[in-house]
Design an enzyme around this catalytic site. Structure first.
Site, PDB file in Angstrom:
ATOM      1  N   THR A 243      37.190  41.263  42.146  1.00  0.00           N
ATOM      2  CA  THR A 243      36.938  40.724  43.511  1.00  0.00           C
ATOM      3  C   THR A 243      35.722  40.459  43.693  1.00  0.00           C
ATOM      4  O   THR A 243      34.890  41.307  43.990  1.00  0.00           O
ATOM      5  CB  THR A 243      38.130  40.613  45.436  1.00  0.00           C
TER       6      THR A 243
ATOM      7  N   ARG B  18      51.601  33.852  43.347  1.00  0.00           N
ATOM      8  CA  ARG B  18      50.827  35.555  44.451  1.00  0.00           C
ATOM      9  C   ARG B  18      49.972  34.794  45.138  1.00  0.00           C
ATOM     10  O   ARG B  18      48.790  34.349  44.647  1.00  0.00           O
ATOM     11  CB  ARG B  18      51.214  36.394  43.411  1.00  0.00           C
TER      12      ARG B  18
ATOM     13  N   ASP C  59      45.300  39.444  49.263  1.00  0.00           N
ATOM     14  CA  ASP C  59      44.580  39.256  50.352  1.00  0.00           C
ATOM     15  C   ASP C  59      43.406  38.392  51.124  1.00  0.00           C
ATOM     16  O   ASP C  59      43.080  37.822  52.093  1.00  0.00           O
ATOM     17  CB  ASP C  59      43.912  40.786  51.479  1.00  0.00           C
TER      18      ASP C  59
ATOM     19  N   LYS D 207      43.875  45.999  46.588  1.00  0.00           N
ATOM     20  CA  LYS D 207      45.516  45.940  46.172  1.00  0.00           C
ATOM     21  C   LYS D 207      45.483  44.851  47.329  1.00  0.00           C
ATOM     22  O   LYS D 207      45.356  45.457  48.932  1.00  0.00           O
ATOM     23  CB  LYS D 207      45.797  47.136  46.281  1.00  0.00           C
TER      24      LYS D 207
END
Length: 322
Positions: free
Chosen positions: A187, A215, A218, A239
């Site tokens: 990311t 899905r 965050d 995660k």
């Protein structure tokens, strides 16, 4: 008080043995993007413009898990997501489920500026992108050979992979998983503050390798992976499920606001005490020009610079890199 900027390219299980051909292009990209951001701040661009500009550069680099480098879902598709937020006004925009938009972060900003909403996803977000005339390409353009192989490895190991998890392949002689190959890609995010204390943050991702279709992580969840107010700007990586549960980005700001902690103290507490080890990293800047980049994973691709001349580009903890 002075300007400051920090950016990341993902956190995870990055082995110290990461070969130069994998490490160096990412370090070079971080260095380039840091220079782009610093130049924009010196030119007195608003931090919101700066973080969007830097994240667009990172999205366009296939070595990171955003934009062109986005990893694949379990159905071999791409679902990109992004979020941008202005600290002083708390205006924000987020998108998820993008498959054709070249720069998800710019669409997130358009959601913030051109709609009465904060968050658009999937077909609605794609339709909005077409209405706004943002650059799009066929979804196949985001599917790289490297990410096809990463998905194959994740499926063989029957797992969903966090940023930079070392791939697992099956040992044909023993019929058990073995670690082999390179690490995954991460990311991206950027935070910035100008000399007047204006703050902004932006984060963009392709999610997790082998994630279920639909899905959402965050990154686009305001207060989890991305948050800014008048105290600080935060962009998290790792995660997503763990980061959402811990409301990582918002908690850093809340500890500063309600407990009077410094940026470094607040960020360190959230990363070390509030999230499971191996799941989280973040970059953050404060309204007074502080910068911090803690992580509880093996490593995090990161870079920062401040007006007083400090700069850093790193992957592992300083003790491991020396």
């Amino acid at each position: 008080m002075g300007w400051a900027i920090a950016l990341h390219g993902g956190a995870g299980d990055i082995p110290l043995s990461l070969p130069p051909e994998r490490r160096e292009p990412r370090e070079a990209a971080l260095r380039h993007c840091l220079q782009v951001g610093v130049a924009a701040l010196k030119a007195q661009r608003h931090p919101l413009d700066v973080v969007e500009l830097v994240v667009r550069e990172l999205e366009n680099n296939p070595h990171f898990n955003a934009g062109r480098g986005s990893v694949l879902t379990t159905k071999s598709t791409v679902e990109m997501e992004a979020c941008i937020m202005d600290g002083n006004t708390k205006r924000c925009g987020a998108v998820s489920g993008l498959s054709t938009v070249v720069n998800a972060i710019s669409l997130a900003r358009l959601v913030m500026e051109k709609t009465p909403h904060i968050y658009l996803a999937f077909d609605g977000a794609e339709a909005f992108a077409r209405e706004q005339g943002v650059e799009t390409v066929d979804a196949i353009n985001f599917i790289t050979p490297e990410n096809i192989e990463r998905l194959k490895q994740a499926k063989e190991a029957n797992r969903v992979q966090i940023d930079y998890t070392q791939p697992i392949q099956m040992d044909p002689t023993k019929e058990k998983p073995i670690v082999d190959g390179d690490s995954q890609i991460g990311t991206v995010g950027c935070v910035a503050v100008d000399g007047e204390g204006n703050l902004a943050t932006a984060t963009s991702t392709g999610g997790l390798v082998n994630k279920m279709v639909g899905r959402i992580g965050d990154t686009p969840v305001v207060g989890a992976g991305t948050y800014a107010n008048s105290y600080c700007a935060v962009s998290a990586t790792g995660k997503g499920e763990a980061i959402i549960r811990s409301t990582v980005a918002r908690d850093v700001a809340a500890l500063m606001e309600y407990k009077g902690l410094s940026l470094k103290e607040a960020a360190s507490y959230v990363v070390e005490e509030c999230t499971p080890k191996g799941t989280c990293g973040l970059v953050a800047v404060s309204a007074t020009g502080e910068v911090t980049m803690p992580f509880n994973t093996t490593g995090m691709f990161r870079a920062c610079a401040t007006e007083d001349g400090y700069s850093e580009i790193g992957i592992w903890p300083p003790s491991a890199e020396n």
